[in-house]
Scaffold this active site. Sequence first.
Site, PDB file in Angstrom:
ATOM      1  N   GLY A  10      -6.390  76.380  -7.073  1.00 17.57           N
ATOM      2  CA  GLY A  10      -5.182  75.941  -7.766  1.00 17.57           C
ATOM      3  C   GLY A  10      -5.312  76.036  -9.275  1.00 17.57           C
ATOM      4  CB  ALA A  11      -8.221  76.136 -11.555  1.00 14.23           C
ATOM      5  CG  MET A  13     -10.118  82.388 -14.937  1.00 17.26           C
ATOM      6  SD  MET A  13     -11.380  82.864 -13.725  1.00 17.26           S
ATOM      7  CE  MET A  13     -12.604  83.633 -14.795  1.00 17.26           C
ATOM      8  N   PRO A  14      -7.630  82.037 -17.415  1.00 19.86           N
ATOM      9  CG  PRO A  14      -8.033  81.210 -19.557  1.00 19.86           C
ATOM     10  CD  PRO A  14      -8.394  80.995 -18.115  1.00 19.86           C
ATOM     11  CB  ILE A  15      -5.588  87.500 -17.144  1.00 15.79           C
ATOM     12  CG1 ILE A  15      -5.860  88.633 -16.139  1.00 15.79           C
ATOM     13  CG2 ILE A  15      -4.819  88.002 -18.367  1.00 15.79           C
ATOM     14  CD1 ILE A  15      -4.632  89.106 -15.372  1.00 15.79           C
ATOM     15  N   GLY A  17     -10.980  87.263 -21.280  1.00 13.73           N
ATOM     16  CA  GLY A  17     -11.982  86.358 -21.820  1.00 13.73           C
ATOM     17  C   GLY A  17     -13.011  87.098 -22.645  1.00 13.73           C
ATOM     18  CG  LEU A  18     -16.371  86.576 -26.203  1.00 16.35           C
ATOM     19  CD1 LEU A  18     -15.859  87.758 -27.036  1.00 16.35           C
ATOM     20  CD2 LEU A  18     -16.916  85.489 -27.120  1.00 16.35           C
ATOM     21  CG  ASP A  44     -18.408  85.762 -17.952  1.00 15.92           C
ATOM     22  OD1 ASP A  44     -18.066  85.349 -16.823  1.00 15.92           O
ATOM     23  OD2 ASP A  44     -19.438  86.437 -18.145  1.00 15.92           O
ATOM     24  CE1 TYR A  49     -25.345  88.017 -18.537  1.00 17.41           C
ATOM     25  CE2 TYR A  49     -23.498  86.789 -19.438  1.00 17.41           C
ATOM     26  CZ  TYR A  49     -24.001  87.670 -18.512  1.00 17.41           C
ATOM     27  OH  TYR A  49     -23.173  88.211 -17.556  1.00 17.41           O
ATOM     28  CE  LYS A  78     -21.215  85.956 -14.947  1.00 14.88           C
ATOM     29  NZ  LYS A  78     -21.392  85.955 -16.401  1.00 14.88           N
TER      30      LYS A  78
END
Length: 316
Positions: A10-11, A13-15, A17-18, A44, A49, A78
Amino acid sequence: MATSVKLNTGAQMPIVGLGTWKSTPGKVTEAVKASIAAGYRLIDGAFIYQNETEVGEGVRSMIQDGVVKREDVFVVSKLWCTFHAKALVRGACEKTLSDLKLDYLDLYLVHWPVGFKAGEELFPLDSAGQAISDNTHFLETWEAMEELVDAGLVKAIGVSNFNKDQIEAVLNKPGLKYKPAMNQVECHPYLTQEKLIHYCHSQGISVTAYSPLGSPDRPWAKPEDPSLLEDPNIKAIADKHKKTSAQVLIRFHIQRNVVVIPKSITPQRIQENFQVFDFELTEEEMKTILGFNRKWRVCPMQCSVTHKDYPFNADF
């Protein structure tokens, strides 16, 4: 114009991202701040990283300055392969949260379906240069991921670099509590992933495209490798719209309802990569771009080709 994707939780999420893979610790804080200033609301990251402390500084500094509230920013991280054993998952997530200095993640992904031997070495290799397995199975890892949701550490969980059979295995797992909300995979015109995206969408699983620009700064790039940003066919489409090749490559995913996370540490490019909501590729142009598919991977994860759970031997 859709600027977000609705997850199966239901959230929203912006399409766009960085991405922060290969962003050096000294520069990524400023990149995150520049992205939020430019309108990005999705960041992200990942443990591997090795820059989550700085990513967190960027996010928190924009929250402290009153530019955004925590709930306005969608933060992804992640789980690395050396933490697949059920007993290690929560600690790995808590380490990420303490580096970011955040109370929760909006989305936490199993970075790869392959489990590596636990320990200090992030890429434990045998004498042949192949990753040493921890003999876990990602279905056990998934149970520990579900516990993170119940503990309130993460709002949603998903996978990354999983093939269709591996996703199916999760969906068919006896006693499954939460379906994956996301599969994040490499995707660009040379690896269009049509079958996998179609499958994920048919199961209510959203998709994120990583390396959408072909990751020109990947450490193992060879001079003869194809370059998406230099591709004359993509450039021709860009010129027609008075846009850059990067903007066309990003827009390509938006029109497939796929979240896209271009990486940059240059403020001007960070802004440019977000200026993708004021034009539309025609159906013809989308078809043309899909026609560039050549199943070419930026990230073949060569060190785990002999791993029992290596994902890329399957058709999709």
